[in-house]
Structures are given as structure tokens and as C-alpha cells.
Design a protein around this motif. Structure first.
Motif, PDB file in Angstrom:
ATOM      1  N   ALA A 135      12.876   8.416  -3.532  1.00  0.00           N
ATOM      2  CA  ALA A 135      11.911   7.691  -2.699  1.00  0.00           C
ATOM      3  C   ALA A 135      12.480   7.522  -1.299  1.00  0.00           C
ATOM      4  O   ALA A 135      13.691   7.351  -1.119  1.00  0.00           O
ATOM      5  N   ILE A 136      11.589   7.573  -0.307  1.00  0.00           N
ATOM      6  CA  ILE A 136      11.942   7.264   1.078  1.00  0.00           C
ATOM      7  C   ILE A 136      11.155   6.019   1.460  1.00  0.00           C
ATOM      8  O   ILE A 136       9.921   6.013   1.416  1.00  0.00           O
ATOM      9  N   LEU A 137      11.866   4.970   1.806  1.00  0.00           N
ATOM     10  CA  LEU A 137      11.237   3.696   2.138  1.00  0.00           C
ATOM     11  C   LEU A 137      11.387   3.408   3.628  1.00  0.00           C
ATOM     12  O   LEU A 137      12.410   3.731   4.229  1.00  0.00           O
ATOM     13  N   TYR A 138      10.368   2.771   4.215  1.00  0.00           N
ATOM     14  CA  TYR A 138      10.382   2.485   5.646  1.00  0.00           C
ATOM     15  C   TYR A 138       9.620   1.195   5.897  1.00  0.00           C
ATOM     16  O   TYR A 138       8.868   0.698   5.041  1.00  0.00           O
ATOM     17  N   ARG A 139       9.809   0.633   7.093  1.00  0.00           N
ATOM     18  CA  ARG A 139       9.223  -0.664   7.424  1.00  0.00           C
ATOM     19  C   ARG A 139       7.744  -0.556   7.747  1.00  0.00           C
ATOM     20  O   ARG A 139       6.948  -1.411   7.351  1.00  0.00           O
ATOM     21  N   THR A 140       7.332   0.466   8.510  1.00  0.00           N
ATOM     22  CA  THR A 140       5.942   0.595   8.938  1.00  0.00           C
ATOM     23  C   THR A 140       5.410   1.980   8.629  1.00  0.00           C
ATOM     24  O   THR A 140       6.157   2.962   8.590  1.00  0.00           O
ATOM     25  N   HIS A 141       4.090   2.067   8.457  1.00  0.00           N
ATOM     26  CA  HIS A 141       3.463   3.347   8.116  1.00  0.00           C
ATOM     27  C   HIS A 141       3.701   4.412   9.183  1.00  0.00           C
ATOM     28  O   HIS A 141       3.786   5.605   8.861  1.00  0.00           O
ATOM     29  N   ARG A 142       3.773   4.002  10.445  1.00  0.00           N
ATOM     30  CA  ARG A 142       3.887   5.015  11.502  1.00  0.00           C
ATOM     31  C   ARG A 142       5.197   5.801  11.412  1.00  0.00           C
ATOM     32  O   ARG A 142       5.304   6.900  11.968  1.00  0.00           O
ATOM     33  N   GLN A 143       6.198   5.246  10.726  1.00  0.00           N
ATOM     34  CA  GLN A 143       7.460   5.964  10.559  1.00  0.00           C
ATOM     35  C   GLN A 143       7.302   7.194   9.678  1.00  0.00           C
ATOM     36  O   GLN A 143       8.141   8.089   9.710  1.00  0.00           O
ATOM     37  N   ALA A 144       6.231   7.244   8.891  1.00  0.00           N
ATOM     38  CA  ALA A 144       6.061   8.344   7.940  1.00  0.00           C
ATOM     39  C   ALA A 144       5.716   9.663   8.611  1.00  0.00           C
ATOM     40  O   ALA A 144       5.952  10.730   8.037  1.00  0.00           O
ATOM     41  N   ASP A 145       5.158   9.624   9.818  1.00  0.00           N
ATOM     42  CA  ASP A 145       4.680  10.859  10.451  1.00  0.00           C
ATOM     43  C   ASP A 145       5.804  11.879  10.623  1.00  0.00           C
ATOM     44  O   ASP A 145       5.662  13.058  10.254  1.00  0.00           O
ATOM     45  N   ILE A 146       6.923  11.454  11.195  1.00  0.00           N
ATOM     46  CA  ILE A 146       8.049  12.378  11.412  1.00  0.00           C
ATOM     47  C   ILE A 146       8.642  12.799  10.076  1.00  0.00           C
ATOM     48  O   ILE A 146       9.018  13.969   9.893  1.00  0.00           O
ATOM     49  N   LEU A 147       8.718  11.879   9.138  1.00  0.00           N
ATOM     50  CA  LEU A 147       9.260  12.217   7.822  1.00  0.00           C
ATOM     51  C   LEU A 147       8.408  13.292   7.147  1.00  0.00           C
ATOM     52  O   LEU A 147       8.938  14.249   6.568  1.00  0.00           O
ATOM     53  N   GLU A 148       7.094  13.137   7.224  1.00  0.00           N
ATOM     54  CA  GLU A 148       6.211  14.150   6.632  1.00  0.00           C
ATOM     55  C   GLU A 148       6.425  15.506   7.288  1.00  0.00           C
ATOM     56  O   GLU A 148       6.470  16.545   6.609  1.00  0.00           O
TER      57      GLU A 148
END
Length: 410
Positions: A135-148
Motif C-alpha cells: 500500500a502507498i499512503l498519503y495525506r491528500t488525494h492530490r498527492q496520488a497524481d504523480i504516484l499514478e
């Protein structure tokens, strides 16, 4: 408590963990147990101090951090043997952080190439994992864009949990409103939304067409004949034709297929927000299920496939809030940097105690392996972890290729 007293109850049993109270914005209060003790003299407190989830290494990071909150040092005794060391990796940027995570995941599942193998920093005793272990966990949804973006470049299957911002996009709201009306014809408000956002009808046109279906419990074939005769002009006629076409299959076909057809017919081919909605639809058998999940589902209930097809074995991406109550063999807690953890927002002071609890929740989602990453300046919470409890290193890029060969970003 008022209910407990007025009903004459002779006993009360309450269970919870104030260190995992992370929904202050919904009214949750970590001090509720303290107030309960004040309200009920002689209250008996039973502390559950055995931990069956995480390795001693993971708890060795978590407990010193949460100990900085009121209440003093916490005690949790691990019931598991020693495991891999917790790792801390600094990256030069959010993109470098994403690349590092994607490379590390490939290493974990045994998919590294020779250049990647030269930079392995993990515990080699660990056996290869499946993607679903991670799992990759982050504080805010916007952090997911670069991860994706980075996971896609590495062809790593993944699912995203939670309410993404794409659900607020006009084209997505149009699609949702369109099918919500077809399944519940009395919902003319949803129809108006679909008409205005999907077919660019004026508010007056949308109200006029919606008024044609007041109180309808079913959409019969003769109703469509009347509607086409009543609204011969564009764009209302195009909307009526689309409603008629999908009315017979909206409840039967898979939601992903329905959305793909609607997207192409309505002229929204290539829409990224719609593709994300289709990725969410892949987890549902019918449109009823999808719409109910979008309306009533909690953060962890709404899943979106990262690719065009859902893969059962996939990495999970989710916010720290959404991860509460879950656990994974391997966890990347990314974005542990100043400004993000704790989250700094204009005009609102950060609740440091709650943000620390959120960080604690993220750490304790890991069963076997925990990797903390951050771009730029580290979170002040990282300074609360004893230096000997983590193995530090940099999230370095690939080694350079021999002269004359071009270096790809990935």
C-alpha cells in the motif's frame, strides 16, 4: 451519556483507541474517554497492550511519535519476531519520490532490472511480495497524481481508494446524473444536471425537458415518442435520443460498458475524468451498485482501477484517513514532509495532536515492512522517531548509462 443516564442503564461498555481519533473535522474527540472517566466515578479501564499486527521495528517508530501527544508514553508489546528495519528515504522532488517508490515496488515483487538491482537498499531476507501486499499512503488525494504517473510508467497495477476530485468534474456529474435519472425517473434534478453539463442545454431548456417527466415511475416506449415530438430542436432532441437508447439497458449492462458507450456517443472520447469513473465502475456489477457506492460509500469503499482493466493483484493507493482499520504487509508512507504532515492550510492552524495521530495510524498499518519517504524538508514528526529506529538513505535516481546511450526518466 445522556441516553445512558436517562434510560437507567446499570452498565456501560465502551471500546476504542483515542490515539486513532483522526476525524476531528467530523466531530470526533480524542478526549472522550477522559470525559467518560470524569462522568462515571470508579470507571474501570482495561488497556489492551498486546499488538499482534506489526513487527517490533514498526512499533519502535510509532510509539515514540504518539508519545509526544498528551497522555505520556504508550505501551504496546509486539507479539511478533523481529523483521525488516524501517527505512527513511529523502527525495529531491515529488517526482523523484514517485520514481523511487515505483522502483522499490518492482524490486519487492522481483521485477527489478540490472540497474535497479545495483541500488537495492532493502532487507534481502524478505521474500518477493505480490502487488496486493503493498500500500502507498498519503495525506491528500492530490498527492496520488504523480504516484499514478510513476506506477503507470513501470506497468505496476494499482487501485486508488477514496473520493477523488474527478467526481466533481462536470462531465462526470453529467454521466452520473444521466444514469441516476434512468434508474430513478422521478429524480428530475439529476436529469437537469445531465442536460446542462452533458448537452450544454440552457437552464430553461433543462427545466422544460425535465418537467416532461414529473413523477414518472417508469419510462415507457410511447413516452419517448411523445418526447421526441415535443422536443425536435437541438440539443434537447439529442438528449432525448440518448435517454431513449440507454433506458432499456441501464439496469442490465455492466456500468463500465455503459459509461464507455455513453462517453463515445456524447462526444467525450479521451476524457480523463470519465476514464477514471470507468475505472471505478469496474468494481461493480451493475449501475445501481456503482451509484449507491458513490452516494453512500465511505473512503475505503470507493475503489478505482488504475488501468483499463481491474487486476485482483494490485498495489493500493489511499489516504491516511482511508487506511484506518486496514493493514498491509508492506507500506510506503509518502509525503512525510513539512507542509504536508502536518497539513498546512491557508487560514487554518494545523491541529498538531490530530495530525500526529494520523501519522501514527499510517505507520501502524504496516505489518512487516515500512518505508517512509519525503521530498524536500522533512516533517517535524520524523524528528520524533529515535535515530536508531530507522535506516536512512536517499531516493536516488538510476545510475547513469555508459556514454553514448540516452538515459530515460524511467
Amino acid at each position: 451519556m445522556p441516553f445512558y443516564r436517562t434510560k437507567g442503564c446499570k452498565s456501560l461498555f465502551a471500546i476504542g483507541d483515542p490515539d486513532q481519533s483522526i476525524y476531528g473535522f467530523r466531530g470526533a474527540d480524542a478526549a472522550c474517554f477522559d470525559r467518560l472517566a470524569e462522568d462515571i466515578p470508579g470507571l474501570r479501564v482495561v488497556r489492551l497492550t498486546q499488538n499482534y499486527r506489526s513487527t517490533p521495528e514498526v512499533l519502535g517508530c510509532a510509539l515514540p511519535v504518539i508519545g509526544h501527544n498528551p497522555g505520556g508514553a504508550r505501551s504496546l508489546l509486539p507479539n511478533r519476531g523481529s523483521g525488516a528495519p524501517v527505512r527513511l528515504a529523502q527525495a529531491a522532488s515529488s517526482l523523484a519520490e514517485g520514481i523511487f517508490i515505483a522502483k522499490e515496488i518492482n524490486r519487492m515483487v522481483g521485477g527489478m532490472d540490472m540497474l535497479d538491482a545495483g541500488g537495492v537498499t532493502g532487507d534481502e531476507r524478505i521474500q518477493p511480495r505480490s502487488f496486493s501486499d503493498i500500500a502507498i499512503l498519503y495525506r491528500t488525494h492530490r498527492q496520488a497524481d504523480i504516484l499514478e504517473y510513476c506506477l503507470q510508467k513501470e506497468n505496476i497495477p494499482y487501485t486508488v481508494a477514496g473520493r477523488d476530485s474527478f467526481l466533481s468534474e462536470p462531465v462526470v456529474r453529467a454521466a452520473i446524473g444521466f444514469f441516476r435519472f434512468l434508474l430513478a425517473p422521478g429524480d428530475t434534478h439529476s436529469l437537469q444536471t445531465a442536460l446542462e453539463l452533458g448537452w450544454a442545454c440552457s437552464p430553461q431548456q433543462a427545466v422544460r425537458l425535465s418537467a416532461f417527466f414529473p413523477g414518472c415511475s417508469a419510462l415507457h416506449e410511447n413516452l419517448w415518442d411523445k418526447a421526441e415530438a415535443e422536443f425536435p430542436e437541438l440539443p434537447m432532441r439529442a438528449a432525448v435520443c440518448a435517454l431513449r437508447k440507454f433506458s432499456q439497458c441501464a439496469a442490465q449492462e455492466s456500468p463500465a460498458r455503459l459509461l464507455e458507450r455513453w462517453r463515445d456517443d456524447a462526444g467525450f472520447a479521451g476524457s480523463e475524468p470519465l476514464q477514471k469513473l470507468i475505472g471505478t465502475a469496474l468494481f461493480h456489477r451493475d449501475m445501481h451498485s456503482l451509484l449507491n457506492a458513490l452516494t453512500l460509500g465511505e473512503e475505503a469503499d470507493i475503489l478505482r482501477a488504475g488501468g483499463k482493466n481491474y487486476a485482483a493483484g494490485a498495489v493500493t493507493l489511499m489516504t491516511l484517513h482511508g487506511a484506518k482499520g486496514l493493514e498491509f504487509p508492506a507500506v510506503f508512507l509518502c509525503g512525510a514532509c513539512k507542509g504536508t504532515l502536518p497539513l498546512e492550510m491557508s487560514g487554518r492552524a494545523a491541529d498538531l495532536a490530530e495530525e500526529r495521530r494520523l501519522f501514527y495510524v499510517g505507520i501502524t498499518r504496516a505489518r512487516d515492512e515500512l518505508i517512509l519517504t519525503y521530498p524536500g524538508e522533512p516533517s517535524p514528526f520524523l524528528a520524533e522517531i529515535p535515530s536508531g529506529a530507522v535506516t536512512s538513505g536517499g531516493a536516488a535516481p538510476k545510475k547513469a548509462l555508459p556514454e553514448g546511450e540516452q538515459l530515460s526518466l524511467f
